[in-house]
Structures are given as C-alpha cells and as structure tokens.
Design a protein around this motif. Structure first.
Motif, PDB file in Angstrom:
ATOM      1  N   LYS A   1     -12.335   6.052  -0.217  1.00 14.64           N
ATOM      2  CA  LYS A   1     -12.060   5.122  -1.334  1.00 14.64           C
ATOM      3  C   LYS A   1     -11.741   5.829  -2.643  1.00 14.64           C
ATOM      4  O   LYS A   1     -11.074   5.251  -3.503  1.00 14.64           O
ATOM      5  CB  LYS A   1     -13.293   4.222  -1.549  1.00 14.64           C
ATOM      6  CG  LYS A   1     -13.509   3.193  -0.458  1.00 14.64           C
ATOM      7  CD  LYS A   1     -13.000   1.860  -0.910  1.00 14.64           C
ATOM      8  CE  LYS A   1     -13.138   0.813   0.162  1.00 14.64           C
ATOM      9  NZ  LYS A   1     -12.383  -0.398  -0.190  1.00 14.64           N
TER      10      LYS A   1
ATOM     11  N   LEU B   1       0.832  -1.199   0.000  1.00 14.93           N
ATOM     12  CA  LEU B   1       0.000   0.000   0.000  1.00 14.93           C
ATOM     13  C   LEU B   1       0.866   1.248   0.000  1.00 14.93           C
ATOM     14  O   LEU B   1       1.716   1.408   0.860  1.00 14.93           O
ATOM     15  CB  LEU B   1      -0.901  -0.003   1.227  1.00 14.93           C
ATOM     16  CG  LEU B   1      -2.370  -0.051   0.864  1.00 14.93           C
ATOM     17  CD1 LEU B   1      -3.140  -0.883   1.816  1.00 14.93           C
ATOM     18  CD2 LEU B   1      -2.916   1.353   0.781  1.00 14.93           C
ATOM     19  N   GLU B   2       0.629   2.087  -0.999  1.00 11.60           N
ATOM     20  CA  GLU B   2       1.413   3.314  -1.161  1.00 11.60           C
ATOM     21  C   GLU B   2       0.496   4.518  -0.938  1.00 11.60           C
ATOM     22  O   GLU B   2      -0.703   4.429  -1.191  1.00 11.60           O
ATOM     23  CB  GLU B   2       1.932   3.307  -2.608  1.00 11.60           C
ATOM     24  CG  GLU B   2       2.756   4.483  -3.014  1.00 11.60           C
ATOM     25  CD  GLU B   2       3.348   4.266  -4.431  1.00 11.60           C
ATOM     26  OE1 GLU B   2       3.586   3.109  -4.839  1.00 11.60           O
ATOM     27  OE2 GLU B   2       3.549   5.272  -5.122  1.00 11.60           O
TER      28      GLU B   2
ATOM     29  N   PHE C   1      -4.377   6.767  -1.847  1.00 12.44           N
ATOM     30  CA  PHE C   1      -3.756   5.471  -1.513  1.00 12.44           C
ATOM     31  C   PHE C   1      -3.835   4.594  -2.761  1.00 12.44           C
ATOM     32  O   PHE C   1      -4.812   4.671  -3.522  1.00 12.44           O
ATOM     33  CB  PHE C   1      -4.554   4.759  -0.416  1.00 12.44           C
ATOM     34  CG  PHE C   1      -4.502   5.412   0.936  1.00 12.44           C
ATOM     35  CD1 PHE C   1      -3.435   5.189   1.798  1.00 12.44           C
ATOM     36  CD2 PHE C   1      -5.545   6.210   1.360  1.00 12.44           C
ATOM     37  CE1 PHE C   1      -3.412   5.783   3.065  1.00 12.44           C
ATOM     38  CE2 PHE C   1      -5.525   6.802   2.619  1.00 12.44           C
ATOM     39  CZ  PHE C   1      -4.452   6.584   3.472  1.00 12.44           C
ATOM     40  N   TRP C   2      -2.846   3.745  -2.940  1.00  7.95           N
ATOM     41  CA  TRP C   2      -2.861   2.792  -4.058  1.00  7.95           C
ATOM     42  C   TRP C   2      -2.426   1.427  -3.551  1.00  7.95           C
ATOM     43  O   TRP C   2      -1.457   1.304  -2.806  1.00  7.95           O
ATOM     44  CB  TRP C   2      -1.909   3.247  -5.176  1.00  7.95           C
ATOM     45  CG  TRP C   2      -2.298   4.569  -5.718  1.00  7.95           C
ATOM     46  CD1 TRP C   2      -3.209   4.812  -6.723  1.00  7.95           C
ATOM     47  CD2 TRP C   2      -1.821   5.854  -5.288  1.00  7.95           C
ATOM     48  NE1 TRP C   2      -3.315   6.167  -6.926  1.00  7.95           N
ATOM     49  CE2 TRP C   2      -2.489   6.821  -6.061  1.00  7.95           C
ATOM     50  CE3 TRP C   2      -0.905   6.278  -4.323  1.00  7.95           C
ATOM     51  CZ2 TRP C   2      -2.256   8.189  -5.908  1.00  7.95           C
ATOM     52  CZ3 TRP C   2      -0.678   7.639  -4.155  1.00  7.95           C
ATOM     53  CH2 TRP C   2      -1.348   8.565  -4.945  1.00  7.95           C
ATOM     54  N   LYS C   3      -3.162   0.404  -4.042  1.00  4.62           N
ATOM     55  CA  LYS C   3      -2.878  -0.969  -3.615  1.00  4.62           C
ATOM     56  C   LYS C   3      -2.255  -1.758  -4.758  1.00  4.62           C
ATOM     57  O   LYS C   3      -2.745  -1.699  -5.889  1.00  4.62           O
ATOM     58  CB  LYS C   3      -4.195  -1.680  -3.280  1.00  4.62           C
ATOM     59  CG  LYS C   3      -4.830  -1.293  -1.991  1.00  4.62           C
ATOM     60  CD  LYS C   3      -5.990  -2.256  -1.738  1.00  4.62           C
ATOM     61  CE  LYS C   3      -6.846  -1.775  -0.605  1.00  4.62           C
ATOM     62  NZ  LYS C   3      -8.239  -1.558  -1.030  1.00  4.62           N
ATOM     63  N   LYS C   4      -1.235  -2.509  -4.433  1.00  2.79           N
ATOM     64  CA  LYS C   4      -0.659  -3.434  -5.405  1.00  2.79           C
ATOM     65  C   LYS C   4      -0.792  -4.839  -4.841  1.00  2.79           C
ATOM     66  O   LYS C   4      -0.404  -5.070  -3.682  1.00  2.79           O
ATOM     67  CB  LYS C   4       0.812  -3.101  -5.627  1.00  2.79           C
ATOM     68  CG  LYS C   4       1.454  -3.904  -6.729  1.00  2.79           C
ATOM     69  CD  LYS C   4       2.942  -3.632  -6.726  1.00  2.79           C
ATOM     70  CE  LYS C   4       3.492  -3.670  -8.116  1.00  2.79           C
ATOM     71  NZ  LYS C   4       4.943  -3.440  -8.126  1.00  2.79           N
TER      72      LYS C   4
ATOM     73  N   TRP D   1      -1.341  -3.651 -10.075  1.00  2.00           N
ATOM     74  CA  TRP D   1      -1.934  -2.507  -9.357  1.00  2.00           C
ATOM     75  C   TRP D   1      -3.443  -2.672  -9.421  1.00  2.00           C
ATOM     76  O   TRP D   1      -4.015  -2.919 -10.485  1.00  2.00           O
ATOM     77  CB  TRP D   1      -1.507  -1.178  -9.988  1.00  2.00           C
ATOM     78  CG  TRP D   1      -0.086  -0.849  -9.693  1.00  2.00           C
ATOM     79  CD1 TRP D   1       0.977  -1.053 -10.513  1.00  2.00           C
ATOM     80  CD2 TRP D   1       0.440  -0.304  -8.481  1.00  2.00           C
ATOM     81  NE1 TRP D   1       2.143  -0.660  -9.882  1.00  2.00           N
ATOM     82  CE2 TRP D   1       1.834  -0.187  -8.628  1.00  2.00           C
ATOM     83  CE3 TRP D   1      -0.137   0.111  -7.271  1.00  2.00           C
ATOM     84  CZ2 TRP D   1       2.662   0.310  -7.632  1.00  2.00           C
ATOM     85  CZ3 TRP D   1       0.683   0.615  -6.275  1.00  2.00           C
ATOM     86  CH2 TRP D   1       2.080   0.714  -6.457  1.00  2.00           C
ATOM     87  N   VAL D   2      -4.091  -2.519  -8.300  1.00  2.00           N
ATOM     88  CA  VAL D   2      -5.544  -2.707  -8.223  1.00  2.00           C
ATOM     89  C   VAL D   2      -6.243  -1.589  -9.002  1.00  2.00           C
ATOM     90  O   VAL D   2      -5.860  -0.422  -8.907  1.00  2.00           O
ATOM     91  CB  VAL D   2      -6.002  -2.709  -6.742  1.00  2.00           C
ATOM     92  CG1 VAL D   2      -7.508  -2.748  -6.614  1.00  2.00           C
ATOM     93  CG2 VAL D   2      -5.364  -3.883  -6.004  1.00  2.00           C
ATOM     94  N   ALA D   3      -7.255  -1.970  -9.797  1.00  2.00           N
ATOM     95  CA  ALA D   3      -8.009  -0.985 -10.585  1.00  2.00           C
ATOM     96  C   ALA D   3      -9.140  -0.418  -9.736  1.00  2.00           C
ATOM     97  O   ALA D   3      -9.627  -1.077  -8.811  1.00  2.00           O
ATOM     98  CB  ALA D   3      -8.567  -1.646 -11.832  1.00  2.00           C
ATOM     99  N   GLU D   4      -9.565   0.801 -10.076  1.00  2.00           N
ATOM    100  CA  GLU D   4     -10.673   1.392  -9.313  1.00  2.00           C
ATOM    101  C   GLU D   4     -11.960   0.613  -9.599  1.00  2.00           C
ATOM    102  O   GLU D   4     -12.139   0.056 -10.672  1.00  2.00           O
ATOM    103  CB  GLU D   4     -10.858   2.873  -9.660  1.00  2.00           C
ATOM    104  CG  GLU D   4     -11.361   3.137 -11.048  1.00  2.00           C
ATOM    105  CD  GLU D   4     -11.461   4.624 -11.372  1.00  2.00           C
ATOM    106  OE1 GLU D   4     -11.629   5.431 -10.452  1.00  2.00           O
ATOM    107  OE2 GLU D   4     -11.351   4.949 -12.564  1.00  2.00           O
TER     108      GLU D   4
END
Lengths: 86, 151
Positions: B116, B49-50, B121-124, B133-136
C-alpha cells in the motif's frame, strides 16, 4: 548531464508527459538540485513542483529515495504523488 | 515468489488450490482487495490504475524478501491489476503458504501493508462527481510504521 525523467499519475497529467530524456546545461548533485535548476530554467509547473516537493515522492533508478539523495548522469529519475495501490 | 501485474481479472481460488497441493504446506492465507462502489458521498463509475513498470516488480520482490526474513514461509504470489477497473472488481491478491498458520497470516498482512505504501501504483476514481486521484490514507502509513517494531 543527461537524465531520464518519468512522471506518474497527477504529475503526468500536469506536465503532459510520462517520460522524457533531459539534457541539463550543468551538473546537479541531488534530486532537489535538479528540481531547483528546472524551476529556474523552465518556470511554470516546475516552480510549483519545487515548492511543493514534500508532497511528492522521488525514485532514483527505480528505488524510493529522498530529495537529498545524489543523482548521476544517466540516472532514471521518477517523480510521483504518494502511492495508492492495493 | 511469483509477481504478476496484469489488466485481466483473475481467480484467487485457483492460486490457493495450487498452493495447497505443494509439499510442506500446512496453511495458505490470502488477501483479496476489491473496488468499492461508494467512496464517501460519491458513486464510483470506474477506477483507473496506473503503475511504474520495472519499479513495481522490484518493490514487490523486496517486500516479499523482507517478509521471508521475518517469517518461515513457503510460497508467495502477488497479483495486482492495472488499467480500468469496475466497482466490485478484484484489484489485488496476496497468497502466502507456510507450514504453520501463524507465519502465513503475519507475512500476508505485512506484504499488503507494505504494498500500500511502497509499491508504485496510483488509483484514479471516476465518479458521478468527476475525476480525482486517490489521496494516501494516514491509516496505511500507521499500519506500515507499526511493523518497524519487528526490527
């Protein structure tokens, strides 16, 4: 014109940096103009980013903004893919 | 309002207990989000998580202020983890207290819905199928848009 540029997530990996001080050879008016100038001057990944800018978000001075919003010397410009926290 | 971004795990029940001990609190509502071990056909090994330090805190503060403008709430704490997270780990906690339950319920849901889409935040996901990388999620955008009817 100087800008602090930040990339996050997939863009950070594609461009291989998370932040950089950028000195532009000429003034730009908006975030979109900045991308256009970078794509003309640097090519490569910048062209892809300019052409696909609708897939990405931009924040100016840490506020979610639009590509048409104005930018000024000294601004912090962050470009990133859609947010996926929580 | 308390906003905490940290790598370490946390106990949401401790915050709930602290909230319940304050004056004027008739209700404490909390949301906790966890890492799922399966994502579609993949088996998750871990998640990275970034976030965007500085903007994250500002965005969360702004979301809480918006919630306060709509509902009469007492205290709010948001805790969000970053860094490496394992399946079943807690990712996020949102705790809201109010005098009456309805305000805390609505404000808590509002805060997590905006977190959200508006907090950077960005999840990989790192799974048996590789890294992605998780898409919205469209559902998250719809949930946020539905709140516009409040204004």
């Amino acid at each position: 014109m100087n800008l602090k540029l930040l990339f996050f997530a997939s863009l950070r990996e594609q461009f291989d940096f998370s932040q950089k001080e950028i000195t532009l050879t000429r003034e730009v008016g908006t975030a979109e103009d900045f991308l256009l100038l970078m794509s003309k001057q640097s090519g490569g990944e910048w062209i892809n980013l300019f052409e696909n800018k609708k897939m990405y978000k931009v924040a100016i001075n840490q506020e979610l903004s639009s590509w048409k919003d104005p930018i000024y010397a000294g601004d912090e410009l962050a470009i990133f893919p859609p947010i996926t926290g929580g | 309002m308390t906003i905490i971004i940290q790598e370490d795990s946390f106990s949401i029940s401790k915050t709930i207990l602290k909230f319940s001990e304050k004056d004027n609190v008739g209700a404490v509502v909390s949301f906790s989000g966890y890492v799922r071990e399966f994502s579609k056909e993949k088996q998750l090994k871990y998640m990275e998580l970034e976030h965007y330090p500085g903007m994250t805190e500002k965005a969360l503060e702004s979301i809480v202020q918006k919630a306060k403008s709509h509902w009469d709430i007492e205290q709010t704490t948001i805790i969000h983890r970053v860094g490496k997270l394992l399946p079943k780990d807690i990712i996020v906690g949102v705790i809201v207290s109010s005098r009456h339950r309805s305000n805390a319920f609505k404000a808590c849901e509002f805060i997590i819905d905006f977190l959200k889409t508006d907090a950077p935040f960005w999840k990989k996901e790192i799974s048996d199928k590789g890294e992605v990388w998780v898409a919205e999620r469209q559902e998250d955008i719809i949930k946020k848009t539905n709140w516009n009817k409040l204004d």
